[in-house]
Enzyme design. Structure first.
Site, PDB file in Angstrom:
ATOM      1  N   PHE A 149       1.058  -1.148  -0.036  1.00 35.39           N
ATOM      2  CA  PHE A 149       0.017  -0.095   0.232  1.00 35.39           C
ATOM      3  C   PHE A 149       0.779   1.336  -0.210  1.00 35.39           C
ATOM      4  CE2 PHE A 149      -2.345   3.521   1.660  1.00 35.39           C
ATOM      5  CZ  PHE A 149      -3.364   3.533   0.917  1.00 35.39           C
ATOM      6  N   ASP A 234       9.394   2.966   2.257  1.00 36.86           N
ATOM      7  CA  ASP A 234       8.205   3.722   2.362  1.00 36.86           C
ATOM      8  C   ASP A 234       7.691   3.529   3.984  1.00 36.86           C
ATOM      9  OD1 ASP A 234       5.668   4.772   2.870  1.00 36.86           O
ATOM     10  OD2 ASP A 234       4.782   3.891   1.062  1.00 36.86           O
ATOM     11  N   LYS A 263       2.482  11.025   7.051  1.00 34.98           N
ATOM     12  CA  LYS A 263       1.549  10.866   8.315  1.00 34.98           C
ATOM     13  C   LYS A 263       1.815  11.671   9.443  1.00 34.98           C
ATOM     14  CE  LYS A 263      -1.283   6.752   6.637  1.00 34.98           C
ATOM     15  NZ  LYS A 263      -1.044   6.201   5.640  1.00 34.98           N
TER      16      LYS A 263
HETATM   17  C1  LIG Z   1      -1.107   6.040   4.099  1.00 37.35           C
HETATM   18  C2  LIG Z   1       0.081   5.426   3.230  1.00 37.35           C
HETATM   19  C3  LIG Z   1       0.511   6.306   2.161  1.00 37.35           C
HETATM   20  C4  LIG Z   1      -0.185   7.219   1.586  1.00 37.35           C
HETATM   21  O1  LIG Z   1      -0.388   8.227   2.303  1.00 37.35           O
HETATM   22  P1  LIG Z   1      -1.528   9.496   2.071  1.00 37.35           P
HETATM   23  O2  LIG Z   1      -1.291  10.844   2.985  1.00 37.35           O
HETATM   24  O3  LIG Z   1      -2.854   9.037   2.378  1.00 37.35           O
HETATM   25  O4  LIG Z   1      -1.454   9.894   0.730  1.00 37.35           O
HETATM   26  C5  LIG Z   1       1.799   5.772   1.380  1.00 37.35           C
HETATM   27  N1  LIG Z   1       2.605   4.580   2.072  1.00 37.35           N
HETATM   28  C6  LIG Z   1       2.145   3.979   3.256  1.00 37.35           C
HETATM   29  C7  LIG Z   1       2.898   2.955   3.863  1.00 37.35           C
HETATM   30  C8  LIG Z   1       0.882   4.430   3.874  1.00 37.35           C
HETATM   31  O5  LIG Z   1       0.510   4.071   5.040  1.00 37.35           O
END
Ligand SMILES: *Cc1c(COP(=O)(O)O)cnc(C)c1O
Length: 410
Positions: A149, A234, A263
């Site tokens: 994700f 990520d 986040k």
């Molecule tokens: C939430 C998330 C994203 C995307 O972040 P948004 O601020 O919702 O665009 C990307 N990578 C990971 C691992 C995430 O948990």
């Protein structure tokens, strides 16, 4: 007779009904309407209190309205909020310096949302592949993991393996290869002279807090170094204290070439994300080649700097590790009593509920009625990721409620 519009505050049920015709149906929220919050607690329109065990998918690692973050935001609101990058602002240098220092990397590309950081990371990796590695034009590939994700943009859903996230949104961006997660042999086979980067989550959050075998991240580090491509981690959900370390890659003593943060970087106040990288990588960008109107704005930089300051104390990482012990003990006691199994690191757990007891959604709704807010990920898995400020006692309250719900059945 005309009836004056009602001034009385609307109830939760009315507000939920009011959303239906005017708000896109891209979410299926729990039926709770939050009106205020502090620390690990939120309060709904009717004044009912709930323990927040989701923490905005880890955007609220420091809890709701952490005093130091709120103060930094207030101070900045009274001075300067936005300049665009057409001008410098007096907050950005400090933010970039402190974030580079915190992560042990060199340069920062400030953005806003997580998906933008991922998109930016992909662009930077491709540019690096052409400019530095010498990949033939338009041939660069990025290797990613199944069940990833990374966000919701067109390019990002192009390499998702979740049909719900993809179906109906093609045509998709080419240039991605998907391999199974936690499989170094498959990764090795997918990497070749066109590979710009390997992009993975050190722990797959949305997939259900899937933790790779010990040695996987070290393997990815060694493999990418040997193959001459970038390791892009990520850490938008796994980073910034959640796992008991500043970064989840620290559990294996690994430093990626490119780190994607978001986040919690915005302190639960404003969207703040960043690509943080080694100088040789981020210096491929020249003026005009990438940008964002809001990226690096002074309000975001002030809040982001305050977030880094909190993390520099180490107290949140320590707390995540300590409270994580309580979380694991509590969950271990529930295995066989409605919990089939769980994966946890720090203050973060994916809990597989016995489908005979209920779906993840049903358990989440039952927990809500017990005053605990969680969210299901896939099918029968719920994710626990409370604010890192939660006390042991509050954590035990949540675990007790889970036990009650599992015993009664959803
Ligand atoms: C939430 C998330 C994203 C995307 O972040 P948004 O601020 O919702 O665009 C990307 N990578 C990971 C691992 C995430 O948990």
């Amino acid at each position: 007779m005309t009836v004056a519009p009602s001034r009385s505050p609307r109830s939760s049920a009315e507000l939920i009904r009011a959303e239906e015709p005017v708000l896109a149906h891209n979410y299926h929220p729990l039926p709770v309407v939050v009106a205020r919050a502090e620390g690990a607690w939120v309060e709904d329109v009717e004044g009912r209190r709930y323990l927040d065990m989701l923490a905005g998918y880890s955007a609220l690692n420091f809890g709701h309205r952490h005093p130091a973050l709120i103060e930094a935001a207030h101070r900045q609101l009274d001075r300067l909020t936005l300049t665009s990058r057409a001008f410098h602002n007096d907050r950005l240098a400090r933010f970039a310096e402190s974030l580079a220092r915190l992560t042990g990397l060199d340069m920062v590309l400030p953005m806003n949302t997580g998906a933008e950081a991922v998109e930016s990371g992909i662009k930077v990796a491709r540019k690096w592949a052409y400019d530095v590695k010498g990949v033939a034009p338009d041939r660069a590939t990025v290797v990613v993991a199944a069940d990833n994700f990374h966000g919701r943009t067109t390019t990002i859903v192009s390499f998702s393996t979740d049909e719900t996230a993809r179906a109906g949104f093609g045509p998709f961006t080419p240039g991605f290869r998907v391999v199974p997660y936690n499989d170094l042999a498959a990764l090795e086979a997918a990497v070749d002279e066109t590979t710009a980067a390997v992009l993975i989550e050190p722990i797959q959050g949305e997939a259900g807090v899937v933790i790779p075998d010990d040695g996987y991240l070290r393997g990815v580090r060694e493999l990418t170094r040997r193959a001459g491509c970038l390791f892009v981690a990520d850490e938008i959900q796994s980073g910034l204290g959640r796992t008991g370390r500043t970064l989840a890659v620290e559990h294996e003593g690994v430093v990626p070439d490119v780190l994607l943060l978001g986040k919690a970087l915005g302190g639960g106040i404003v969207p703040v994300s960043a690509v943080v990288a080694r100088r040789e990588v981020l210096q491929v960008l020249n003026p005009g080649q990438h940008g964002s109107t809001f990226g690096g704005n002074p309000l975001a930089a002030a809040v982001g700097s305050a977030v880094v300051e909190l993390l520099e104390t180490g107290e949140f990482q320590r707390r995540a590790e300590e409270a994580g012990v309580v979380l694991r003990e509590g969950l271990t006691a529930l295995v066989g009593k409605g919990v089939r199994g769980f994966r946890a690191r720090g203050l973060w757990a994916g809990v597989d509920i016995d489908p005979a007891v209920g779906t993840g959604r049903e358990i989440s709704e039952s927990l809500m009625r017990e005053g605990i807010l969680v969210k299901d990920t896939h099918g029968s898995t719920i994710r626990l990721a409370p604010p890192l400020t939660i006390t042991d006692e509050e954590l035990r309250t949540a675990l007790g409620a889970l036990e009650t719900v599992l015993r009664k059945g959803a």
